[in-house]
Design a protein around this motif. Sequence first.
Motif, short mmCIF file in Angstrom:
data_model
loop_
_atom_site.label_atom_id
_atom_site.label_comp_id
_atom_site.label_asym_id
_atom_site.label_seq_id
_atom_site.Cartn_x
_atom_site.Cartn_y
_atom_site.Cartn_z
N ALA A 25 11.56 -7.10 6.31
CA ALA A 25 11.43 -5.76 5.74
C ALA A 25 9.99 -5.27 5.85
N ALA A 26 9.04 -6.14 5.58
CA ALA A 26 7.63 -5.76 5.71
C ALA A 26 7.31 -5.32 7.13
N GLU A 49 4.82 6.54 2.48
CA GLU A 49 4.40 5.95 1.21
C GLU A 49 5.33 4.81 0.78
N LEU A 50 6.63 5.05 0.84
CA LEU A 50 7.58 4.02 0.42
C LEU A 50 7.56 2.82 1.37
N CYS A 51 7.47 3.08 2.65
CA CYS A 51 7.40 1.98 3.61
C CYS A 51 6.18 1.10 3.35
N ARG A 52 5.05 1.72 3.09
CA ARG A 52 3.84 0.94 2.81
C ARG A 52 3.97 0.16 1.51
N ASP A 53 4.57 0.76 0.49
CA ASP A 53 4.80 0.05 -0.77
C ASP A 53 5.73 -1.14 -0.58
N VAL A 54 6.79 -0.94 0.19
CA VAL A 54 7.73 -2.03 0.45
C VAL A 54 7.05 -3.15 1.24
N ALA A 55 6.29 -2.80 2.25
CA ALA A 55 5.61 -3.82 3.05
C ALA A 55 4.71 -4.69 2.19
N ASP A 56 3.95 -4.07 1.31
CA ASP A 56 3.06 -4.84 0.43
C ASP A 56 3.84 -5.67 -0.58
N THR A 57 4.85 -5.08 -1.18
CA THR A 57 5.59 -5.76 -2.24
C THR A 57 6.45 -6.89 -1.70
N THR A 58 7.12 -6.67 -0.58
CA THR A 58 7.96 -7.73 -0.03
C THR A 58 7.12 -8.92 0.45
N CYS A 83 12.93 -1.31 -2.22
CA CYS A 83 13.68 -1.35 -0.96
C CYS A 83 14.79 -0.32 -0.96
N GLU A 84 15.49 -0.19 -2.06
CA GLU A 84 16.57 0.80 -2.14
C GLU A 84 16.03 2.22 -2.05
N ALA A 85 14.92 2.50 -2.72
CA ALA A 85 14.31 3.84 -2.63
C ALA A 85 13.85 4.12 -1.21
N CYS A 86 13.28 3.13 -0.56
CA CYS A 86 12.83 3.30 0.81
C CYS A 86 14.01 3.54 1.74
#
Length: 118
Positions: A25-26, A49-58, A83-86
């Motif tokens: 996912a990242a 924004e969401l993709c970058r947040d997911v990459a960092d969080t995952t 992930c769901e929001a993204c």
Amino acid sequence: MALQQIDPVSENDEMAECIDNCFEAAQACEWCATACIREGDEDMARCIELCRDVADTTTLHARMMARDSDYSSDLAETCAELCEACADECEQHDADHCQTCADVVRECAETCRDMASA
């Protein structure tokens, strides 16, 4: 010495799958965000924004699972929600990279949700 001999995660198939999905996912999110930036479309800001947040969080979640952190299940829920929001956002865009990203992060959300309830 093989990693499987010292890695406690190797004994937990569900956790190993989640770690793999988090890293995938990242990677998909970094690729999607970069493609969105290069397209220069202002409508893609939320996607980026969401993709970058997911990459960092995952990535963080995968690292915490690998070290068997007591807090990884807490992060798993946040990871699933992001992930769901993204995925919801990416699905709104016609670009192939967004559609691929949505599929990958949906799968990650599912395994993170499983880890949160474990």
